[in-house]
Write a protein that holds these residues in place. Sequence first.
Motif, PDB file in Angstrom:
ATOM      1  N   GLN A   1      64.685 -45.034 -47.743  1.00 53.61           N
ATOM      2  CA  GLN A   1      65.923 -44.478 -47.198  1.00 53.61           C
ATOM      3  C   GLN A   1      66.341 -45.197 -45.927  1.00 53.61           C
ATOM      4  O   GLN A   1      67.533 -45.473 -45.715  1.00 53.61           O
ATOM      5  CB  GLN A   1      65.735 -42.980 -46.927  1.00 53.61           C
ATOM      6  CG  GLN A   1      65.622 -42.142 -48.189  1.00 53.61           C
ATOM      7  CD  GLN A   1      65.229 -40.705 -47.909  1.00 53.61           C
ATOM      8  OE1 GLN A   1      64.644 -40.403 -46.856  1.00 53.61           O
ATOM      9  NE2 GLN A   1      65.516 -39.812 -48.842  1.00 53.61           N
TER      10      GLN A   1
ATOM     11  N   ARG B   1      67.311 -49.091 -47.051  1.00 48.01           N
ATOM     12  CA  ARG B   1      68.453 -49.202 -47.949  1.00 48.01           C
ATOM     13  C   ARG B   1      69.687 -48.511 -47.407  1.00 48.01           C
ATOM     14  O   ARG B   1      70.795 -48.752 -47.882  1.00 48.01           O
ATOM     15  CB  ARG B   1      68.074 -48.641 -49.315  1.00 48.01           C
ATOM     16  CG  ARG B   1      67.013 -49.494 -50.016  1.00 48.01           C
ATOM     17  CD  ARG B   1      66.539 -48.903 -51.314  1.00 48.01           C
ATOM     18  NE  ARG B   1      65.551 -49.753 -51.965  1.00 48.01           N
ATOM     19  CZ  ARG B   1      64.868 -49.429 -53.059  1.00 48.01           C
ATOM     20  NH1 ARG B   1      65.083 -48.238 -53.620  1.00 48.01           N
ATOM     21  NH2 ARG B   1      63.980 -50.252 -53.575  1.00 48.01           N
ATOM     22  N   GLY B   2      69.498 -47.680 -46.395  1.00 46.15           N
ATOM     23  CA  GLY B   2      70.637 -47.013 -45.792  1.00 46.15           C
ATOM     24  C   GLY B   2      71.291 -47.789 -44.677  1.00 46.15           C
ATOM     25  O   GLY B   2      72.258 -47.318 -44.071  1.00 46.15           O
ATOM     26  N   ASP B   3      70.786 -48.985 -44.393  1.00 48.92           N
ATOM     27  CA  ASP B   3      71.330 -49.814 -43.321  1.00 48.92           C
ATOM     28  C   ASP B   3      71.815 -51.122 -43.940  1.00 48.92           C
ATOM     29  O   ASP B   3      71.049 -51.832 -44.595  1.00 48.92           O
ATOM     30  CB  ASP B   3      70.234 -50.095 -42.277  1.00 48.92           C
ATOM     31  CG  ASP B   3      70.773 -50.786 -41.024  1.00 48.92           C
ATOM     32  OD1 ASP B   3      71.672 -51.641 -41.157  1.00 48.92           O
ATOM     33  OD2 ASP B   3      70.259 -50.492 -39.928  1.00 48.92           O
TER      34      ASP B   3
ATOM     35  N   LYS C   1      69.325 -53.580 -46.114  1.00 48.20           N
ATOM     36  CA  LYS C   1      69.282 -53.030 -47.470  1.00 48.20           C
ATOM     37  C   LYS C   1      68.733 -54.009 -48.488  1.00 48.20           C
ATOM     38  O   LYS C   1      68.254 -53.588 -49.562  1.00 48.20           O
ATOM     39  CB  LYS C   1      70.671 -52.572 -47.905  1.00 48.20           C
ATOM     40  CG  LYS C   1      71.722 -53.679 -47.983  1.00 48.20           C
ATOM     41  CD  LYS C   1      73.090 -53.136 -48.369  1.00 48.20           C
ATOM     42  CE  LYS C   1      74.149 -54.232 -48.385  1.00 48.20           C
ATOM     43  NZ  LYS C   1      73.863 -55.264 -49.392  1.00 48.20           N
TER      44      LYS C   1
ATOM     45  N   TYR D   1      61.824 -46.456 -55.412  1.00 48.70           N
ATOM     46  CA  TYR D   1      61.828 -46.661 -53.965  1.00 48.70           C
ATOM     47  C   TYR D   1      61.217 -47.999 -53.541  1.00 48.70           C
ATOM     48  O   TYR D   1      61.220 -48.312 -52.352  1.00 48.70           O
ATOM     49  CB  TYR D   1      61.057 -45.519 -53.288  1.00 48.70           C
ATOM     50  CG  TYR D   1      61.488 -44.168 -53.768  1.00 48.70           C
ATOM     51  CD1 TYR D   1      62.740 -43.656 -53.429  1.00 48.70           C
ATOM     52  CD2 TYR D   1      60.674 -43.412 -54.606  1.00 48.70           C
ATOM     53  CE1 TYR D   1      63.159 -42.430 -53.902  1.00 48.70           C
ATOM     54  CE2 TYR D   1      61.080 -42.182 -55.076  1.00 48.70           C
ATOM     55  CZ  TYR D   1      62.328 -41.690 -54.724  1.00 48.70           C
ATOM     56  OH  TYR D   1      62.744 -40.478 -55.201  1.00 48.70           O
TER      57      TYR D   1
END
Length: 763
Positions: free
Chosen positions: A165, A168-170, A174, A201
């Motif tokens: 999270q 991959r959330g940046d 990512k 993940y």
Amino acid sequence: MKLRLSRKLLAAQLPLAVVAALSSAAVTAPSASAEALTTQRAQAADSFVDSIGVATHLTYTGTPYTNYPLVQQRLQESGIRHLRDGWGTGSAYASTFVEKQLHPLGIGITMVQDPRQNATPAALKDMVKTQLPNSIDAVEGLNEWDVKGGNWAADARDWTIKVAQAYRGDAATKDIPILAGALADTNAASKYQALGNISAYVDYGNTHDYPGNQFHMNDGIINTVLANNAITAPGKRVMATETGFSTGNVGAPYQTMPEAQVAEALPKLYLDHFRRGIVRSFSYELFDQYNDNQFESKFGLLRNDGSAKPSFTAISNMIGLLNDRGSAFTPSSLNYELQGQNANTRTLLLQKRDGTFWLAVWQQDRTWNGSQVLNPADVPVTLKLGSAVKTARVYNPVRSKAAVATATDTTSVQFASTEGVTLVELSGSGSAPVVPPVTPPVTPPVTPPVTPPTTPPATPVTGTTTPVSALPLQQVANAWGPLELNRSNGEGAAGDGRALSISGKTFATGIGVHAGSDIRFTNSGATTFTSTVGVDDEVGTGGSVVFQVFTDGTKAYDSGLVTRATGTRPVSVDIKGKKDVRLVVTDGGNGNQFDHADWADAKVSSATAPVLQPAPTVPRAARRVSTLPLTTVANAWGPVELNRSNGEAAAGDGRTLSVSGATFTTGLGVHAGSDVTFANDGAKTFAATVGLDDEVGTGGSVVFQVHADGTKVYDSGVVTRASGARQVSVDVKGRKQIRLVVSDAGDGNAFDHADWANATLND
């Protein structure tokens, strides 16, 4: 960390686990009596060099690692390009050394993300983003968390999700690959089952496969690694972030190998890993940490004073001989046979950009038994070549980079396969690199699914075009997850791609794939196939592929090498009068990492409308599932095979489907865990004969399940080889989607080669 001793004690005492059914095809030696030479495709020599890494501890005070000039000097001398390390947010000095001093030398780093670094995944991500923006190769999850006991599996899974999270959330992080955390106990399938499937993940599986008291890397160890990673990271490739040999005996669980025998074993370990598809391997470690004879202290390639052990010399020589940095290329093939080899002889064919072939030959034997040096007899071999080479040179990199023998204008090279690695360089006639045609797997002709009586086939009409993504497609192969319709390839799951995008331009329709990919469809009267092709923007700056179009088995288009820098390329192929169209994407000769390729805006056009066939008015014959467009969500060992057993890791390498002695000409050969879906064409029943394929011998245990529109409609219970064949007949009337699932029976998936034999849809 204080956990190292328990980790290596576990690794040291593992029994030899031989999983013959999962052995790589490369393990099987060609017969010395074979009259015809075989043609084998080489791999890029530099891809092997790029698979070699080493673990470091750049923040460990009181060790040679804080002597950064010495670290840099020795890394440059070795030619090793990849480090594996880890530190928290308060060690910017180490990050600066890697980013400012090592990265300009072409050295990158994989960073462990661990709560023992006293930081959250988000904080560690921010540190990597700001301090290691150019040098970061990948990040890795929890280090050997299984030794903690208690709720270790739930903790490890939760941490892995938080790491995914965070990264991959940046937008800035990512695309950094995420490795699963490695377990200390690499043999216990039950621990991998406790951790569960975390493939959503992570981008790679992971292992710490120390050979321990087996004293050499071997196929049994690797088979176990691949089988267990298929539980936690099905469909993902694997890295080994720790492996190697200690030369220290104090506190050791066994008598360790002398330095000279490690020098023979370690180069073979790297070769065996690469040969079996392990993407990168990190020897533990660069330096002996302390100047004592403790087991934990003596894993280094270099002694505590910085002097070279024989293993450092051997690895440096091997890298020096095979190093071949440069732009991507497609290696060609060599016609040869190695005569005289025995069951323990292993080979790996490599090629450099100048066309020179390099054949690595070694014996997968141990040279130490825990008390004394073993001296297995050398194996005299003869390398027979299909055509003469101008120069052949033989090297023994364990001792030197200088050739030990040279021959000119020859079709035959004689040498001894020893316990060290032998490299044979072949240059001159016939060795120029070319882009060879891709030979399709042996599969039956692709036919479109037969539509229900009430619906005529969909065809293009006059003056219109039809997106290929709207046609019935058959996926023969896709190396990373399923092909994606109107999306980029994305990750390992279906539907996880993004908008198709090449060089900043987005496309509403098309197909996102990953090399090697092979897609087929039937032409229903169209005259032209067109597309815009390129490497998708989601991979950043990486990736190099070749696009090819075949019509009725003949190659009609070849893009040549395409990289991110190439941008888009237009494709237009005349398919008038052609029946079968095949879209192939191969890697660019340097492995398929980052090879996310787009057939953007792919469509077929028709100048005149084909004649529509009238709808059938009689009941249809049974339709073979192997001829329908299939989506492979998962298959734990190689691709799903059509009308063949699962076989090994390559497409088309299976055998005749066979369950309890009965053979079948049609069906699907899979490996648990497997998940295949397809659309129901209006059929009333799905039928098959299921069982474990005879190719696994007496092993294996699986469960077959059929799901229709998300509801389980059949469960076989546990099926073993002793169960024989079972008949399946399922009512699917009115159902739209059918899903065939094979899971292991709770004891790991070794030997779990399962057959959906004679699988059909019936009215």
